[in-house]
Design a protein around this motif. Structure first.
Motif, PDB file in Angstrom:
ATOM      1  N   PRO A  25     -35.663 -13.862 -14.512  1.00  0.00           N
ATOM      2  CA  PRO A  25     -35.937 -13.226 -13.223  1.00  0.00           C
ATOM      3  C   PRO A  25     -35.871 -11.703 -13.220  1.00  0.00           C
ATOM      4  CG  PRO A  25     -33.737 -14.151 -13.236  1.00  0.00           C
ATOM      5  CD  PRO A  25     -34.393 -14.573 -14.524  1.00  0.00           C
ATOM      6  N   GLY A  26     -35.418 -11.094 -14.297  1.00  0.00           N
ATOM      7  CA  GLY A  26     -35.289  -9.634 -14.295  1.00  0.00           C
ATOM      8  C   GLY A  26     -34.064  -9.209 -13.514  1.00  0.00           C
ATOM      9  N   VAL A  27     -33.982  -7.909 -13.252  1.00  0.00           N
ATOM     10  CA  VAL A  27     -32.832  -7.309 -12.573  1.00  0.00           C
ATOM     11  C   VAL A  27     -33.370  -6.331 -11.534  1.00  0.00           C
ATOM     12  CG1 VAL A  27     -30.860  -5.758 -12.946  1.00  0.00           C
ATOM     13  CG2 VAL A  27     -31.339  -7.546 -14.589  1.00  0.00           C
ATOM     14  N   ASP A  53     -24.063  -2.225 -39.146  1.00  0.00           N
ATOM     15  CA  ASP A  53     -23.074  -3.274 -39.367  1.00  0.00           C
ATOM     16  C   ASP A  53     -23.783  -4.566 -38.978  1.00  0.00           C
ATOM     17  OD1 ASP A  53     -21.147  -5.277 -38.825  1.00  0.00           O
ATOM     18  OD2 ASP A  53     -19.607  -3.762 -38.495  1.00  0.00           O
ATOM     19  N   ARG A  54     -24.150  -5.363 -39.950  1.00  0.00           N
ATOM     20  CA  ARG A  54     -24.929  -6.579 -39.680  1.00  0.00           C
ATOM     21  C   ARG A  54     -24.246  -7.513 -38.677  1.00  0.00           C
ATOM     22  NH1 ARG A  54     -28.738  -8.018 -44.222  1.00  0.00           N
ATOM     23  NH2 ARG A  54     -28.550  -6.325 -45.708  1.00  0.00           N
ATOM     24  N   GLY A  55     -22.946  -7.642 -38.808  1.00  0.00           N
ATOM     25  CA  GLY A  55     -22.214  -8.522 -37.893  1.00  0.00           C
ATOM     26  C   GLY A  55     -22.335  -8.071 -36.446  1.00  0.00           C
ATOM     27  N   GLU A  56     -22.273  -6.776 -36.238  1.00  0.00           N
ATOM     28  CA  GLU A  56     -22.402  -6.251 -34.875  1.00  0.00           C
ATOM     29  C   GLU A  56     -23.816  -6.461 -34.330  1.00  0.00           C
ATOM     30  OE1 GLU A  56     -19.411  -4.208 -33.118  1.00  0.00           O
ATOM     31  OE2 GLU A  56     -19.150  -6.123 -34.152  1.00  0.00           O
ATOM     32  N   PHE A  57     -24.817  -6.338 -35.178  1.00  0.00           N
ATOM     33  CA  PHE A  57     -26.192  -6.546 -34.718  1.00  0.00           C
ATOM     34  C   PHE A  57     -26.454  -8.021 -34.414  1.00  0.00           C
ATOM     35  CE2 PHE A  57     -26.674  -2.234 -35.300  1.00  0.00           C
ATOM     36  CZ  PHE A  57     -27.943  -1.805 -34.976  1.00  0.00           C
ATOM     37  N   LYS A  58     -25.807  -8.908 -35.148  1.00  0.00           N
ATOM     38  CA  LYS A  58     -25.900 -10.330 -34.821  1.00  0.00           C
ATOM     39  C   LYS A  58     -25.218 -10.600 -33.480  1.00  0.00           C
ATOM     40  CE  LYS A  58     -26.296 -11.905 -39.576  1.00  0.00           C
ATOM     41  NZ  LYS A  58     -25.673 -12.652 -40.675  1.00  0.00           N
ATOM     42  N   ARG A  59     -24.155  -9.878 -33.219  1.00  0.00           N
ATOM     43  CA  ARG A  59     -23.451 -10.025 -31.938  1.00  0.00           C
ATOM     44  C   ARG A  59     -24.350  -9.601 -30.776  1.00  0.00           C
ATOM     45  NH1 ARG A  59     -17.373  -7.741 -30.730  1.00  0.00           N
ATOM     46  NH2 ARG A  59     -17.053  -8.963 -28.854  1.00  0.00           N
ATOM     47  N   ILE A  60     -25.155  -8.558 -30.981  1.00  0.00           N
ATOM     48  CA  ILE A  60     -26.115  -8.155 -29.953  1.00  0.00           C
ATOM     49  C   ILE A  60     -27.058  -9.320 -29.641  1.00  0.00           C
ATOM     50  CG2 ILE A  60     -28.138  -6.692 -29.501  1.00  0.00           C
ATOM     51  CD1 ILE A  60     -26.681  -4.430 -31.016  1.00  0.00           C
ATOM     52  N   LEU A  61     -27.597  -9.931 -30.682  1.00  0.00           N
ATOM     53  CA  LEU A  61     -28.497 -11.066 -30.467  1.00  0.00           C
ATOM     54  C   LEU A  61     -27.790 -12.227 -29.788  1.00  0.00           C
ATOM     55  CD1 LEU A  61     -30.449 -10.829 -33.813  1.00  0.00           C
ATOM     56  CD2 LEU A  61     -31.477 -10.715 -31.542  1.00  0.00           C
ATOM     57  N   ASP A  62     -26.569 -12.545 -30.225  1.00  0.00           N
ATOM     58  CA  ASP A  62     -25.796 -13.619 -29.583  1.00  0.00           C
ATOM     59  C   ASP A  62     -25.673 -13.366 -28.085  1.00  0.00           C
ATOM     60  OD1 ASP A  62     -25.259 -14.977 -31.986  1.00  0.00           O
ATOM     61  OD2 ASP A  62     -23.263 -14.092 -32.221  1.00  0.00           O
ATOM     62  N   ASN A  63     -25.203 -12.175 -27.728  1.00  0.00           N
ATOM     63  CA  ASN A  63     -24.961 -11.859 -26.319  1.00  0.00           C
ATOM     64  C   ASN A  63     -26.237 -11.930 -25.493  1.00  0.00           C
ATOM     65  OD1 ASN A  63     -22.288 -11.475 -26.990  1.00  0.00           O
ATOM     66  ND2 ASN A  63     -22.296  -9.269 -26.657  1.00  0.00           N
ATOM     67  N   LEU A  64     -27.333 -11.416 -26.022  1.00  0.00           N
ATOM     68  CA  LEU A  64     -28.575 -11.403 -25.250  1.00  0.00           C
ATOM     69  C   LEU A  64     -29.192 -12.792 -25.114  1.00  0.00           C
ATOM     70  CD1 LEU A  64     -30.122  -8.018 -26.382  1.00  0.00           C
ATOM     71  CD2 LEU A  64     -28.971  -8.559 -24.228  1.00  0.00           C
ATOM     72  N   LEU A  65     -29.105 -13.603 -26.151  1.00  0.00           N
ATOM     73  CA  LEU A  65     -29.636 -14.967 -26.035  1.00  0.00           C
ATOM     74  C   LEU A  65     -28.797 -15.791 -25.062  1.00  0.00           C
ATOM     75  CD1 LEU A  65     -30.771 -15.875 -29.666  1.00  0.00           C
ATOM     76  CD2 LEU A  65     -32.103 -14.922 -27.782  1.00  0.00           C
ATOM     77  N   ILE A  66     -27.492 -15.635 -25.113  1.00  0.00           N
ATOM     78  CA  ILE A  66     -26.622 -16.352 -24.167  1.00  0.00           C
ATOM     79  C   ILE A  66     -26.939 -15.925 -22.738  1.00  0.00           C
ATOM     80  CG2 ILE A  66     -24.224 -16.545 -23.367  1.00  0.00           C
ATOM     81  CD1 ILE A  66     -23.468 -16.532 -26.428  1.00  0.00           C
ATOM     82  N   ASN A  67     -27.133 -14.623 -22.513  1.00  0.00           N
ATOM     83  CA  ASN A  67     -27.489 -14.152 -21.170  1.00  0.00           C
ATOM     84  C   ASN A  67     -28.825 -14.727 -20.712  1.00  0.00           C
ATOM     85  OD1 ASN A  67     -25.178 -12.677 -20.787  1.00  0.00           O
ATOM     86  ND2 ASN A  67     -26.159 -10.681 -20.954  1.00  0.00           N
ATOM     87  N   SER A  68     -29.785 -14.815 -21.613  1.00  0.00           N
ATOM     88  CA  SER A  68     -31.087 -15.373 -21.239  1.00  0.00           C
ATOM     89  C   SER A  68     -30.956 -16.815 -20.783  1.00  0.00           C
ATOM     90  CB  SER A  68     -32.069 -15.278 -22.411  1.00  0.00           C
ATOM     91  OG  SER A  68     -32.447 -13.952 -22.615  1.00  0.00           O
ATOM     92  N   VAL A  69     -30.131 -17.580 -21.469  1.00  0.00           N
ATOM     93  CA  VAL A  69     -29.910 -18.972 -21.070  1.00  0.00           C
ATOM     94  C   VAL A  69     -29.157 -19.017 -19.738  1.00  0.00           C
ATOM     95  CG1 VAL A  69     -28.695 -21.113 -21.675  1.00  0.00           C
ATOM     96  CG2 VAL A  69     -29.963 -19.848 -23.438  1.00  0.00           C
ATOM     97  N   ARG A  70     -28.129 -18.201 -19.598  1.00  0.00           N
ATOM     98  CA  ARG A  70     -27.284 -18.202 -18.409  1.00  0.00           C
ATOM     99  C   ARG A  70     -28.064 -17.860 -17.134  1.00  0.00           C
ATOM    100  NH1 ARG A  70     -22.815 -14.730 -19.779  1.00  0.00           N
ATOM    101  NH2 ARG A  70     -21.872 -16.615 -20.598  1.00  0.00           N
ATOM    102  N   TYR A  71     -28.981 -16.926 -17.212  1.00  0.00           N
ATOM    103  CA  TYR A  71     -29.653 -16.429 -16.006  1.00  0.00           C
ATOM    104  C   TYR A  71     -31.057 -16.979 -15.782  1.00  0.00           C
ATOM    105  CZ  TYR A  71     -25.800 -13.166 -15.690  1.00  0.00           C
ATOM    106  OH  TYR A  71     -24.551 -12.621 -15.569  1.00  0.00           O
ATOM    107  N   ARG A  72     -31.519 -17.837 -16.650  1.00  0.00           N
ATOM    108  CA  ARG A  72     -32.886 -18.328 -16.464  1.00  0.00           C
ATOM    109  C   ARG A  72     -32.977 -19.247 -15.256  1.00  0.00           C
ATOM    110  NH1 ARG A  72     -33.270 -21.895 -21.864  1.00  0.00           N
ATOM    111  NH2 ARG A  72     -31.838 -23.564 -21.274  1.00  0.00           N
TER     112      ARG A  72
END
Length: 153
Positions: free
Chosen positions: A87-89, A41-60
């Motif tokens: 910073p990793g986890v 489902d392309r939309g769901e895979f785009k959502r994966i990218l959205d969530n991970l990029l937002i997390n990268s910005v949030r925790y950098r």
């Protein structure tokens, strides 16, 4: 659900989200090895990218983030990894981060209650696509996914 190429989806996503990437000072490095055709489902895979990029910005902890997006085919599987230079986890939190309402504090040092649903949503998407999901620390956090690929005809 449709047959689609994960590499093409990533390339299209990067093009379509150029403004977000630039405004949030992200450097994206795609790494491809082999074809990435699968049922998705392309939309769901785009959502994966959205969530991970937002997390990268949030925790950098720096002004900019480097993101490596890897798509690799091995035998009958497609490996998809999305890693940042954050910073990793802590090792003991790597499995917990996919639980609903698990949130790490801003330095990613512990899991705390909150509205952290992003990684739990990713887990649901991966499982719905008959994949497996895990996290590991590299130069930052890497979210790793494995999916069955479409057999070559």
């Amino acid at each position: 659900m449709e047959e689609a190429d994960l590499k093409e989806l990533v390339d299209t996503y990067i093009e379509e989200n150029e403004d977000f990437i630039r405004k949030n000072r992200l450097q994206i490095f795609p790494v491809y090895a082999g074809g990435g055709k699968m049922i998705m489902d392309r939309g769901e895979f785009k959502r994966i990218l959205d969530n991970l990029l937002i997390n990268s910005v949030r925790y950098r902890q720096k002004d900019e983030s480097k993101i490596w997006i890897t798509v690799r085919r091995e035998n009958k599987k497609i490996f998809w990894g999305i890693a940042d230079d954050g910073p990793g986890v802590p090792e003991d939190a790597l499995e917990k981060i996919f639980e609903s309402f698990c949130r790490l504090d801003e330095s990613r040092t512990r899991c705390r209650e909150g509205s952290g649903l992003g990684l739990a949503i990713i887990k649901r998407i991966v499982v719905d696509h008959k994949g497996i999901l895990y996290a590991r620390n590299r130069k930052g956090l890497e979210i790793c996914m494995e999916f069955p690929c479409v057999q070559m005809r």
